[in-house]
Design a protein around this motif. Structure first.
Motif, PDB file in Angstrom:
ATOM      1  N   GLU A 156       9.118   9.327  45.952  1.00 37.14           N
ATOM      2  CA  GLU A 156      10.417   9.939  45.665  1.00 37.14           C
ATOM      3  C   GLU A 156      10.453  10.413  44.216  1.00 37.14           C
ATOM      4  OE1 GLU A 156      13.676   7.361  46.625  1.00 37.14           O
ATOM      5  OE2 GLU A 156      15.178   8.735  45.818  1.00 37.14           O
ATOM      6  N   VAL A 157      10.874  11.640  44.023  1.00 40.60           N
ATOM      7  CA  VAL A 157      11.024  12.159  42.660  1.00 40.60           C
ATOM      8  C   VAL A 157      12.511  12.354  42.397  1.00 40.60           C
ATOM      9  CG1 VAL A 157      10.577  14.119  41.134  1.00 40.60           C
ATOM     10  CG2 VAL A 157       8.762  13.265  42.622  1.00 40.60           C
ATOM     11  N   ILE A 158      12.930  11.896  41.233  1.00 45.75           N
ATOM     12  CA  ILE A 158      14.340  12.032  40.835  1.00 45.75           C
ATOM     13  C   ILE A 158      14.414  13.039  39.693  1.00 45.75           C
ATOM     14  CG2 ILE A 158      16.349  10.800  39.906  1.00 45.75           C
ATOM     15  CD1 ILE A 158      15.029   8.194  41.024  1.00 45.75           C
ATOM     16  N   LEU A 159      15.144  14.095  39.905  1.00 42.70           N
ATOM     17  CA  LEU A 159      15.411  15.026  38.800  1.00 42.70           C
ATOM     18  C   LEU A 159      16.667  14.524  38.111  1.00 42.70           C
ATOM     19  CD1 LEU A 159      14.829  18.540  40.445  1.00 42.70           C
ATOM     20  CD2 LEU A 159      13.165  17.016  39.372  1.00 42.70           C
ATOM     21  N   SER A 160      16.521  14.225  36.825  1.00 39.89           N
ATOM     22  CA  SER A 160      17.664  13.613  36.145  1.00 39.89           C
ATOM     23  C   SER A 160      17.895  14.272  34.800  1.00 39.89           C
ATOM     24  CB  SER A 160      17.411  12.114  36.003  1.00 39.89           C
ATOM     25  OG  SER A 160      18.521  11.492  35.420  1.00 39.89           O
ATOM     26  N   TRP A 175      10.030  24.152  40.977  1.00 37.92           N
ATOM     27  CA  TRP A 175       9.696  22.730  40.924  1.00 37.92           C
ATOM     28  C   TRP A 175       9.788  22.083  42.310  1.00 37.92           C
ATOM     29  CZ3 TRP A 175       7.263  19.929  37.328  1.00 37.92           C
ATOM     30  CH2 TRP A 175       7.087  20.536  36.078  1.00 37.92           C
ATOM     31  N   LEU A 176      10.721  22.536  43.127  1.00 36.38           N
ATOM     32  CA  LEU A 176      10.800  22.006  44.498  1.00 36.38           C
ATOM     33  C   LEU A 176       9.528  22.345  45.266  1.00 36.38           C
ATOM     34  CD1 LEU A 176      13.912  21.468  44.067  1.00 36.38           C
ATOM     35  CD2 LEU A 176      14.172  22.178  46.432  1.00 36.38           C
ATOM     36  N   GLU A 177       9.068  23.559  45.061  1.00 33.17           N
ATOM     37  CA  GLU A 177       7.851  23.996  45.753  1.00 33.17           C
ATOM     38  C   GLU A 177       6.652  23.165  45.282  1.00 33.17           C
ATOM     39  OE1 GLU A 177       5.478  28.095  45.861  1.00 33.17           O
ATOM     40  OE2 GLU A 177       7.646  28.312  45.679  1.00 33.17           O
ATOM     41  N   ARG A 178       6.552  22.962  43.990  1.00 35.89           N
ATOM     42  CA  ARG A 178       5.441  22.162  43.455  1.00 35.89           C
ATOM     43  C   ARG A 178       5.468  20.745  44.041  1.00 35.89           C
ATOM     44  NH1 ARG A 178       6.043  23.923  37.085  1.00 35.89           N
ATOM     45  NH2 ARG A 178       4.574  25.640  37.162  1.00 35.89           N
ATOM     46  N   LEU A 179       6.644  20.139  44.014  1.00 40.20           N
ATOM     47  CA  LEU A 179       6.731  18.752  44.486  1.00 40.20           C
ATOM     48  C   LEU A 179       6.501  18.666  45.989  1.00 40.20           C
ATOM     49  CD1 LEU A 179       9.761  17.735  42.253  1.00 40.20           C
ATOM     50  CD2 LEU A 179       7.389  16.928  41.998  1.00 40.20           C
ATOM     51  N   ALA A 180       7.013  19.648  46.718  1.00 45.10           N
ATOM     52  CA  ALA A 180       6.853  19.630  48.181  1.00 45.10           C
ATOM     53  C   ALA A 180       5.394  19.853  48.584  1.00 45.10           C
ATOM     54  CB  ALA A 180       7.752  20.688  48.809  1.00 45.10           C
ATOM     55  N   ILE A 185       5.031  12.946  48.476  1.00 46.79           N
ATOM     56  CA  ILE A 185       6.459  13.016  48.099  1.00 46.79           C
ATOM     57  C   ILE A 185       7.298  13.362  49.334  1.00 46.79           C
ATOM     58  CG2 ILE A 185       8.168  14.070  46.552  1.00 46.79           C
ATOM     59  CD1 ILE A 185       5.970  12.438  45.127  1.00 46.79           C
ATOM     60  N   LYS A 186       8.209  12.449  49.634  1.00 49.92           N
ATOM     61  CA  LYS A 186       9.036  12.642  50.836  1.00 49.92           C
ATOM     62  C   LYS A 186      10.498  12.941  50.472  1.00 49.92           C
ATOM     63  CE  LYS A 186       6.131   9.853  53.814  1.00 49.92           C
ATOM     64  NZ  LYS A 186       5.060  10.727  53.395  1.00 49.92           N
ATOM     65  N   ILE A 187      10.906  12.426  49.341  1.00 46.02           N
ATOM     66  CA  ILE A 187      12.331  12.517  49.003  1.00 46.02           C
ATOM     67  C   ILE A 187      12.501  13.134  47.616  1.00 46.02           C
ATOM     68  CG2 ILE A 187      14.469  11.172  48.652  1.00 46.02           C
ATOM     69  CD1 ILE A 187      13.068   8.975  50.399  1.00 46.02           C
ATOM     70  N   LEU A 209      18.345  26.679  49.239  1.00 44.96           N
ATOM     71  CA  LEU A 209      17.152  26.056  48.651  1.00 44.96           C
ATOM     72  C   LEU A 209      17.037  24.587  49.061  1.00 44.96           C
ATOM     73  CD1 LEU A 209      14.938  26.537  46.487  1.00 44.96           C
ATOM     74  CD2 LEU A 209      16.614  25.855  44.770  1.00 44.96           C
ATOM     75  N   LEU A 210      18.144  23.872  48.975  1.00 44.65           N
ATOM     76  CA  LEU A 210      18.106  22.438  49.257  1.00 44.65           C
ATOM     77  C   LEU A 210      17.948  22.170  50.744  1.00 44.65           C
ATOM     78  CD1 LEU A 210      20.849  21.086  46.805  1.00 44.65           C
ATOM     79  CD2 LEU A 210      18.424  21.479  46.381  1.00 44.65           C
ATOM     80  N   LYS A 211      18.631  22.957  51.556  1.00 45.17           N
ATOM     81  CA  LYS A 211      18.574  22.639  52.991  1.00 45.17           C
ATOM     82  C   LYS A 211      17.269  23.087  53.635  1.00 45.17           C
ATOM     83  CE  LYS A 211      20.933  26.323  55.481  1.00 45.17           C
ATOM     84  NZ  LYS A 211      22.125  26.804  56.092  1.00 45.17           N
ATOM     85  N   ASN A 212      16.579  24.028  53.003  1.00 44.49           N
ATOM     86  CA  ASN A 212      15.322  24.504  53.601  1.00 44.49           C
ATOM     87  C   ASN A 212      14.077  23.842  53.012  1.00 44.49           C
ATOM     88  OD1 ASN A 212      16.476  26.311  55.452  1.00 44.49           O
ATOM     89  ND2 ASN A 212      16.934  27.701  53.764  1.00 44.49           N
ATOM     90  N   SER A 213      14.270  22.894  52.107  1.00 40.08           N
ATOM     91  CA  SER A 213      13.094  22.236  51.532  1.00 40.08           C
ATOM     92  C   SER A 213      12.446  21.305  52.561  1.00 40.08           C
ATOM     93  CB  SER A 213      13.522  21.429  50.302  1.00 40.08           C
ATOM     94  OG  SER A 213      12.431  20.674  49.841  1.00 40.08           O
ATOM     95  N   ARG A 214      11.131  21.163  52.490  1.00 42.57           N
ATOM     96  CA  ARG A 214      10.462  20.162  53.335  1.00 42.57           C
ATOM     97  C   ARG A 214      10.926  18.754  52.957  1.00 42.57           C
ATOM     98  NH1 ARG A 214       6.850  16.382  52.622  1.00 42.57           N
ATOM     99  NH2 ARG A 214       6.010  16.971  50.606  1.00 42.57           N
ATOM    100  N   LEU A 215      11.297  18.580  51.707  1.00 46.01           N
ATOM    101  CA  LEU A 215      11.688  17.258  51.213  1.00 46.01           C
ATOM    102  C   LEU A 215      13.082  16.902  51.714  1.00 46.01           C
ATOM    103  CD1 LEU A 215      10.493  17.816  47.541  1.00 46.01           C
ATOM    104  CD2 LEU A 215       9.271  16.607  49.356  1.00 46.01           C
TER     105      LEU A 215
END
Ligand code: SF4
Length: 338
Positions: A156-160, A175-180, A185-187, A209-215
């Motif tokens: 899990e990665v937390i963007l803070s 960054w979502l693409e990189r992490l996915a 990384i699942k969450i 962006l958020l709803k279509n992420s694999r994460l």
């Protein structure tokens, strides 16, 4: 009327038109400049006032004790030294593995992509954090990727914060693409106060962006008082929740702001009405400059017991403290002094 005006402006214009002058803030709220006792301007120079006009529109006029105002108005007491109140109360320097990276807990990894926030909360435990020396550059991604791959327990990665939702959708998408792209990384968790202070930040591009992420994306907002959650803010958050994004709230217990059981009960109900679940109720992190928000443990226990007795369990946020070096947040319910 002010609310209506700010609904019409996009979030980028609101972010570039923050109130940064304490005297302007007082004038808008029809308060006298004498509210700023000697030292408050210096406090503002040390940790600048920043507050969006959409948030100010929810403050009561002519009320120097408005609970939203107290969270953002610089105070002369911030200049006082108090034993136990330090610049890095959570020991984050020790957990700072790479630029922008904090690895405190086994399966979670915190990434700070920006030092900017839409609002400066006077009690923020990162108010002294050296963001400028500590932001990942584009070329740091390979080091971050290697670090994650060498720590396979992290899922899990937390963007803070700084606040990740001050970034453009384009940068977030990168960054979502990189992490996915990393199977481990699942969450993705996003900690942000922006949807509360500038609700228009939840634009359709971000939703998509958020709803279509694999994460699996979880948004953790930060709201301390039910007055922060006006109808516009709730509608925007509900819209996001309806796209299958889990939204949680964390609050901080603050003297003069939300130190009444009824306020906390109302906050939980208001959140639930907007399809947001109460998550954490933090006791204040002992950061230098925030000691005037601190509450005694007896008072906290009494408040929390009243909340427990009044709400169903699913609406009761977990009362916790973060202790530097601990493997998890420390639950406080049932602990008599802390
Ligand atoms: S990091 Fe969060 S709590 Fe701290 S100033 Fe920014 S928005 Fe406020």
């Amino acid at each position: 009327m002010i609310n209506y005006l700010y609904q019409e402006k996009n979030w980028q214009s609101q972010l570039s038109d923050l109130i940064t002058d304490p005297l302007e803030l007082l004038e808008i709220l029809q308060l006298s400049p004498e509210q700023l006792l000697s030292g408050a301007i210096l406090a503002s120079e040390q940790f600048k006032l920043r507050v969006p006009r959409a948030f100010v529109a929810r403050m009561q006029k002519s009320n120097p004790f408005d609970p939203l105002l107290l969270q953002v108005l610089p105070h002369h007491l911030e200049l006082e030294e108090h034993a136990g109140f330090v610049t890095d109360p959570l020991g984050e320097e020790a957990a700072n593995q790479l630029p922008g990276v904090l690895h405190k807990y086994k399966s979670r990894f915190l990434l700070t992509l920006t030092g900017a926030c839409a609002v400066h909360c006077r009690y923020c435990f990162r108010r002294h954090f050296p963001y400028q020396e500590n932001l990942p550059k584009n070329e740091d991604w390979l080091n971050i990727k290697n670090y994650l791959e060498n720590n396979p327990d992290i899922n899990e990665v937390i963007l803070s914060g700084g606040d990740p939702l001050t970034l453009s959708n384009r940068k977030l998408a990168l960054w979502l693409e990189r992490l996915a792209s990393l199977k481990q990384i699942k969450i993705l968790r996003i900690h942000s106060r922006v949807p509360v202070v500038i609700p228009n930040r939840i634009d359709e591009e971000l939703v998509s962006l958020l709803k279509n992420s694999r994460l699996r994306v979880i948004l953790v907002i930060h709201s301390n008082h039910p007055d922060e959650l006006d109808d516009v803010t709730c509608a925007q958050l509900t819209h996001l929740a309806q796209q299958n994004i889990l939204i949680l709230n964390q609050a901080v217990l603050l003297k003069g702001v939300n130190d009444s059981a009824q306020t906390l009960i109302d906050l939980s109900h208001r959140l639930f009405d907007a399809q947001i679940m109460p998550y954490y109720l933090h006791v204040l992190d002992k950061v230098k400059g925030a000691q005037h928000f601190d509450l005694e443990s007896d008072q906290i226990n009494q408040l929390y017991n009243e909340v427990l007795a009044s709400l169903p369990g699913y609406l009761v946020p977990k009362l916790v403290r973060e202790i530097a070096g601990e493997k998890n947040k420390t639950p406080l319910y049932g602990v008599s002094t802390f």
